[in-house]
Design a protein around this motif. Structure first.
Motif, PDB file in Angstrom:
ATOM      1  N   LEU H 150       0.851  -1.008   0.176  1.00 15.28           N
ATOM      2  CA  LEU H 150      -0.002   0.040   0.022  1.00 15.28           C
ATOM      3  C   LEU H 150       0.735   1.254   0.001  1.00 15.28           C
ATOM      4  N   VAL H 153       2.574   1.814  -3.446  1.00 13.42           N
ATOM      5  CA  VAL H 153       1.355   2.271  -4.370  1.00 13.42           C
ATOM      6  C   VAL H 153       1.142   3.960  -3.995  1.00 13.42           C
ATOM      7  N   GLN H 181      -7.729   9.280 -14.516  1.00 13.39           N
ATOM      8  CA  GLN H 181      -8.666   8.349 -14.196  1.00 13.39           C
ATOM      9  C   GLN H 181      -8.148   7.168 -13.195  1.00 13.39           C
ATOM     10  N   PHE H 182      -7.089   6.733 -13.652  1.00 10.44           N
ATOM     11  CA  PHE H 182      -6.241   5.773 -12.946  1.00 10.44           C
ATOM     12  C   PHE H 182      -6.024   6.172 -11.372  1.00 10.44           C
ATOM     13  N   ARG H 184      -7.627   8.497 -10.010  1.00  6.72           N
ATOM     14  CA  ARG H 184      -8.788   8.455  -9.031  1.00  6.72           C
ATOM     15  C   ARG H 184      -9.320   7.192  -8.497  1.00  6.72           C
ATOM     16  N   GLN H 185      -8.820   6.051  -9.393  1.00  4.06           N
ATOM     17  CA  GLN H 185      -9.233   4.799  -8.976  1.00  4.06           C
ATOM     18  C   GLN H 185      -8.386   4.265  -7.717  1.00  4.06           C
ATOM     19  N   ILE H 186      -7.247   4.639  -7.757  1.00  3.98           N
ATOM     20  CA  ILE H 186      -6.293   4.515  -6.691  1.00  3.98           C
ATOM     21  C   ILE H 186      -6.815   5.278  -5.387  1.00  3.98           C
ATOM     22  N   HIS H 187      -7.036   6.712  -5.778  1.00  3.27           N
ATOM     23  CA  HIS H 187      -7.535   7.430  -4.766  1.00  3.27           C
ATOM     24  C   HIS H 187      -8.852   6.945  -3.704  1.00  3.27           C
ATOM     25  N   ASP H 188      -9.617   6.353  -4.882  1.00  6.38           N
ATOM     26  CA  ASP H 188     -10.792   5.854  -4.011  1.00  6.38           C
ATOM     27  C   ASP H 188     -10.552   4.537  -3.406  1.00  6.38           C
ATOM     28  N   GLY H 189      -9.597   3.749  -4.016  1.00  2.89           N
ATOM     29  CA  GLY H 189      -9.145   2.746  -3.195  1.00  2.89           C
ATOM     30  C   GLY H 189      -8.737   2.981  -2.077  1.00  2.89           C
ATOM     31  N   PHE H 190      -7.758   4.045  -1.749  1.00  2.00           N
ATOM     32  CA  PHE H 190      -7.300   4.341  -0.606  1.00  2.00           C
ATOM     33  C   PHE H 190      -8.460   5.021   0.479  1.00  2.00           C
ATOM     34  N   SER H 191      -9.296   5.698  -0.273  1.00  2.00           N
ATOM     35  CA  SER H 191     -10.349   6.222   0.770  1.00  2.00           C
ATOM     36  C   SER H 191     -11.403   5.180   1.149  1.00  2.00           C
ATOM     37  N   TYR H 192     -11.490   3.963   0.302  1.00  2.00           N
ATOM     38  CA  TYR H 192     -12.068   2.862   0.733  1.00  2.00           C
ATOM     39  C   TYR H 192     -11.407   2.195   1.907  1.00  2.00           C
ATOM     40  N   ILE H 193     -10.149   1.827   1.898  1.00  2.00           N
ATOM     41  CA  ILE H 193      -9.507   1.317   2.906  1.00  2.00           C
ATOM     42  C   ILE H 193      -9.494   2.594   4.347  1.00  2.00           C
ATOM     43  N   LEU H 212      -3.439  14.245  -6.723  1.00  2.00           N
ATOM     44  CA  LEU H 212      -4.687  13.926  -7.507  1.00  2.00           C
ATOM     45  C   LEU H 212      -5.343  15.401  -7.975  1.00  2.00           C
TER      46      LEU H 212
END
Ligand SMILES: [Mn+2]
Ligand SMILES: [Mn+2]
Lengths: 252, 227, 227, 227, 227, 227, 227, 252
Positions: H150, H153, H181-182, H184-193, H212
């Motif tokens: 993590l 990344v 876009q990519f 944002r996906q990673i950012h969203d992933g981190f905010s999910y965690i 971002l």
């Protein structure tokens, strides 16, 4: 122009060693006649020997300061002041400490500067350029600034505090009282100067007050506890308690 | 000499030092005032109406530099000259501002980069340290970098004033300056930071040139380039 | 009136204000110098030899307070009196130090707590706010609290000097002071903080008295208590 | 007078002082509320629809300044006027906001810089310090600088609303203001800091004007320049 | 409902809340004043002369607790009781001080540890949370720990006053208290921190007892021990 | 009851309290997990592809709010409801996040400002404090302010996705919100700080609209303005 | 696997880790409770009456160490043994406390220094890392240093209890310990800091011995020394 | 046991050099066919060459990780985790960066760990101790923890931000939009965690958000300014403006 400021590291090293000597051998400088003392290794030394050795070390420092003076000849020394000011402060601290041990008084700025007069030993000399320069033209001086003097003396108070503690350890009960008076005089001097001095002095005032407080507390304890027991026993009593007040704090 | 006497004696030294600094501060304040006046004069070049008046404004600024020279002359009398670096901090800021103003005047007059010698002359000071009150290379460079930022503003305002050629010339000038600075190995912290700002100025001016190009308003950029 | 005229006019105001502040600062510096001199005189009471000299030292300090009065008289001429609080910050620090010194002199002379009126008189200033340059209650209290800290040091050094009675008297005095302060509803932050330090001084002195008592060095604690 | 009596007496002083401050705080809160209401009224000028309504919004704001005057009148009753500076900190913030609002109203009405006298009149206070509750030069200038920042926002929003002329007028106004400030010798720290922000506002507005010019949307910049 | 209406409505909520807090603050200030008065009364036990007066001082303090009860009764009227914890922060500090004072009075009277129920009764509040304004366990314990620190001071001053027995009794009491606290599993940060201070108090008192023992001044330690 | 017994008894209290907090913490963790999942769903609207999917994403989020309601229902069972404020700190953070998410869903669905009642309904909690687990005004406002910051990001990304109309609508919405907040008299520190951030969001969005306007990309600003 | 899926997958790992930590924390809490109970048992040796009961108290403590062993056995089941250092931080604190308690019991029983192997045995853990849950040298030394501080307290309280011989024996023991530590080249920061505290303990005990010597209460110190 | 953690300095040095390469040559990795590019020195390189060179460098890093794995055989790797975690995070950052350039997607933890399987090359082998150990016993693995993955990344996002800027500089206007876009996906992933991850992750979230924001702002500017001019001109326009967003900030 590349100045040989690694000289300064030399100064720092020597002075560090010097303080180490003066401290770790627990020399009883107070007595008028010299005492024989134990070196850590087991050999025996004379207090006067230790002081003489310190003198020799300080001569080495003076030589290095002489080199700096030579390098700075014709320069604006304030351009490089920041580079050598820590070393000079250390020197003032060391010289004034030794002076206090010997004479029980504060060395003056003049006395310090008087010992920083050097004969010009330029390498150009041997080349035979015997120009008819008058003798006094070959004299180089280094002037410790009043602010470096003050800062060195402020550091001295830390050494005096540690000296107080080791005196107690050596069963010497007069020195702490003498020291507390001397420290108070210096403290009063600094509070007389107050915030008119350089900024760094104000910063050191707090440490100075703490040192004074420790010495005053030590004298207080000596007096209060000393009242319980015969004077002649005090020496033995305190000899095992050199760490009465944490002496590690703020060394150098 | 008792401890008390010794401290009184030292106190004397400290007071003398403070008095010198007080004197210096006063003269430096007048210098700052004059610097602000010169800046006000030169600022008018950013006004649409100001472009025609550049020569007269520069002349006005040159006059004010006389005052600067007089004030610096007085400043010199306030301390022993071999202790320049002892008190340097007091005038470093205004000296860099003055170097900027001198560089800006020279640029407006001739669109060339002022030399350190010229700045020193305009300010009535020395270049060589040994000769006394002088202009350090660092202070000269700081002044030049302040000018770069002023020029990026000038490029923007030139377009507003309908002068579409000036931005191209400024662009060439700034690029040359940038190349020059890239040759320097800057370690000095404050200067390095200022230099980092230069990149922003370069970019800003390039954007202006781009806006002009895209609209066909930039004539003969090659001509400007060959200069 | 054009914008330029208006700002020139305003600059007049600002300059006048800055001049006043400059003048005030200068007089305040002389006051600080005198305050430091009085402090140097009084600090000698911590020396073993100083105990006998208390009367002469106090007399010396009293003389220096004449200088203080002259200097404050000059300070008063530097600004319109109704703007006392406009410039208060400039002299607040030294005024509190002077209040401390006055309180300390009075304590050394008579072992009593100085009144605000007395301090004002020693400093040659007013008590009542409306009458002009005066001593605010907060500044008086700050001075008294600085003295408390000095007295805890004096208690320690008295023992060192072989005077085992003084700490008992200081203890009583400080306790009375502490009770007094407990009557106050201090919100004012800096004063409240200083007051928290008083608790430390009280404890320190109590421990000195304890050390003396347990070794039988404190004579007649009952007598001291009944005072 | 015993120590206890003395401290009880002192507590009386402290209480009185705290009561005054409490009273002042309450009135200042109502002032802040009115200031927020005026701001809300004036903020609508940033809306595209708001430009036509400027006169009516200014009239509305003028009405609310009546309330301000009443509230300040009440504030004046809460403390002895010669202690203005003793309590100054309590209302300084809101006073600067009000000076800003007055300056903004005047600008919107007439596109001129409000004078200190006018602000004082709008707020129902004095200009001359000696006369009582007044508007200090520093507070007036702070208000003007807050307005400068609001004007840079207005320049941006004018373009959005399709008014391409207003930014040019704002640009001229701000440049004049900037020249005015450059006449001042600011030492005062908070004001100096605010003034540094003005440079940013000037630049922002210049860039808006630039965007208009390069697109040929800025008509008659010479006309604007000759004003 | 428009956004404006909605926010006006919300402002109503916020104002009501602020009013409540203002009311609470005022009553809490009177409570703090009374707490300080009680403390002043009880502090006299540290004086050599104070030991005989303990009963009368306790009686005096008991009287002042009547005032406390009245003030708390008023405090209760200032907010809906089910929102006790919403406003808890406002009176937590003074409540802990009052718990300390109650514990101290009880100790001085009977040399026993006050129970939570007793403190609640002295303060005129509930023990059971559900019944309304009550004394939380944490606040009770905080009060007891403040008392421990006061007792270590009392041990020192008892010796000064020539009472060599009291320190032994305090020592036993504090040891029992320490054992009690060791039964608790404290996570709560501020309480845990205070509890760490208790160790210091225990040690201080042990050293006083030691000083007495080694001088043969502590009579019948076995008797004290068997208690 | 001996000291030991008393402390054992107290330990019972402390344990019960710690158990409640432990239980609350566990449920709050599941709530946080669901909140993060909703956020992940909604954040896809920033993707260019996400604009078409807004309805389906909102539907998905609405489903997840069912889980939220179940989890809050469980949370309610973990402590006596009249002690809401005793444990408030544990869920305040997640509650504000949830209020933000509810506000964001409602905005995306209908471009309107959610009401406090609606948020409460979406979360399955009360509006009225007396009725139990409820949404405090402060928490509602905090949630709305978080949304404002998300909307300023959305305005930027709308442009990237080629939707030049949305920023204008967002601008209008945010301006209305800003006016609303200006009606509030915020003292509450954390909320006030968040509100200061709103000014930055407003400015950011205004600059986006400006960029669109000056390039003729914003259609019918008048229409948007008249809304 | 999409980015979202990948993060969900990673989230699984993190949750598993958190669960383990939660389990460990719970067992560690029971260990801390038992450690506090053992301490309470052993603390009674500081009481005058406690000296005779040392054997029975030690026996009681030994019994409680059975519970410790059971709890550590459970702790071992909570995580894969080869990841000892992954979770070490969770039990390091209590392990050092337990090492102290073991060392203290052994000292009270036999006045000897416990060996690391013995502590490990008392706690039911390993000495060698490879074998699993073990006692690091650093944790063993930390435990011994905590005991040194406890012994200095014991020396003081021995005198109070009339046992004038024990301080001499403690003095010898501590001096030996100090010599031992001086052989170590401690770099590890927390341990070095603890060791610095040992000097204070040595000094404290020496003072007690001095007080006894000076009064002729210390019989046969040579005998104690030859032990 | 003295571990050869100076290996780590090796890792750091190689990776630093690697990023330098990938960044400073302004390689246009976006195009399907490779471009010829100028090395600073004047020579010309193929983008695929640069990537292959990076692969070779990373092989070197893997070798060093293999050495660490060998040293740690039988040890509790968590005892020494603090010592090598920075190096491993750097490795994850580098590997995932290269993977994104090649495949335009996020490398998984499994893929990373799959390449950290080593054959045991003990020095004892040549001494002929050919004990009948099964072949799989000689396989050594190194497991990157999920938290190191993590964190690596999270650092990758900084590189992606800088890649966005240099793409703009190369006239490549698709990559920034892809990247946003990519990211944002990673950012969203981190905010999910969120805050369930290790503490260090939460600390890096702020930087991630800033990166971002910069990429989103860059795309915004491209779109807004791009609307004014024909697409085909953009390349030239932006090529001189590689410093659109201060790329110095937060390098490595
Ligand atoms: Mn030193
Ligand atoms: Mn990186």
């Amino acid at each position: 122009m590349a100045l040989p400021f690694d000289n300064l590291y030399g100064i720092a090293t020597i002075i560090c060693f010097l303080f180490g000597n003066l401290r770790s051998r627990s020399v009883d400088f107070s007595s008028r006649h010299t005492h024989f003392l134990h070196y850590p290794g087991g050999t025996v030394a004379d207090a006067e020997d230790v002081l003489n050795e310190a003198d020799i070390k300080l001569d080495g420092v003076r030589q290095k300061i002489g080199q700096i003076a030579e390098e700075l000849k014709g320069e604006d020394i304030y351009q490089f002041h920041r580079a050598f000011t820590p070393g000079i402060q250390e020197y003032v601290e060391a010289v004034s400490f030794l002076h206090y041990i010997r004479h029980r008084c504060l060395i003056s700025l003049e006395e310090i500067n008087a010992r920083l007069v050097f004969m010009n030993t330029e390498k150009a000399d041997p080349k035979g350029s015997a120009e008819a320069m008058p003798v006094n033209a070959q004299v180089l001086t280094f002037q410790v600034t009043s602010s470096d003097y003050l800062l060195g003396v402020a550091d001295l108070t830390g050494e005096l505090m540690r000296m107080c503690i080791s005196s107690v350890g050596n069963g010497d009960i007069d020195t702490p009282f003498q020291l507390s008076q001397f420290l108070r005089q210096i403290h009063d001097g600094f509070s007389y100067i107050g915030n008119t001095g350089p900024y760094e002095v104000s910063k050191k005032l707090h440490t100075l007050r703490q040192s004074l407080g420790k010495v005053e507390d030590a004298c207080y304890t000596l007096r209060v506890r000393g009242s319980e027991i015969p004077k002649h026993m005090l020496a033995d009593v305190f000899s095992s308690r050199t760490t009465l007040i944490d002496p590690e704090e703020g060394v150098v | 000499m008792s401890v008390t006497e010794m401290f009184s004696y030292i106190q004397g030294f400290l007071s003398a030092d403070q008095d010198i600094r007080e004197d210096i501060r006063k003269v430096v304040q007048t210098l700052e005032q004059t610097a602000r006046e010169i800046l006000t004069v030169l600022q008018s070049v950013h006004q649409p109406s100001g472009f025609k008046e550049i020569p007269s404004k520069c002349a006005k600024a040159r006059e004010l530099f006389c005052t600067v020279r007089t004030q610096i002359a007085e400043l010199k009398t306030k301390f022993p000259m071999e202790q320049y670096y002892r008190f340097h901090e007091h005038w470093r800021f205004v000296l860099q501002r003055l170097a900027f103003l001198a560089a800006f005047v020279v640029y407006l007059e001739s669109e060339t980069l002022v030399k350190r010698e010229e700045v020193a002359q305009i300010l009535g000071i020395e270049v060589v340290r040994e000769k006394g009150f002088h202009l350090d290379v660092e202070d000269y460079l700081a002044g030049v970098l302040i000018m770069a930022s002023e020029l990026s503003r000038l490029a923007v305002n030139s377009v507003t004033a309908g002068d579409y050629n000036r931005p191209l010339r400024i662009s060439n000038f700034i690029n040359e300056l940038d190349s020059g600075f890239r040759l320097l190995n800057l370690k000095n912290d404050p200067l390095r930071k200022r230099y980092d700002g230069l990149k922003y100025d370069v970019k800003k001016i390039e954007e202006v040139v781009y806006d002009l190009s895209i609209r066909g308003l930039a004539k003969e950029p090659e001509a400007a380039g060959e200069k």
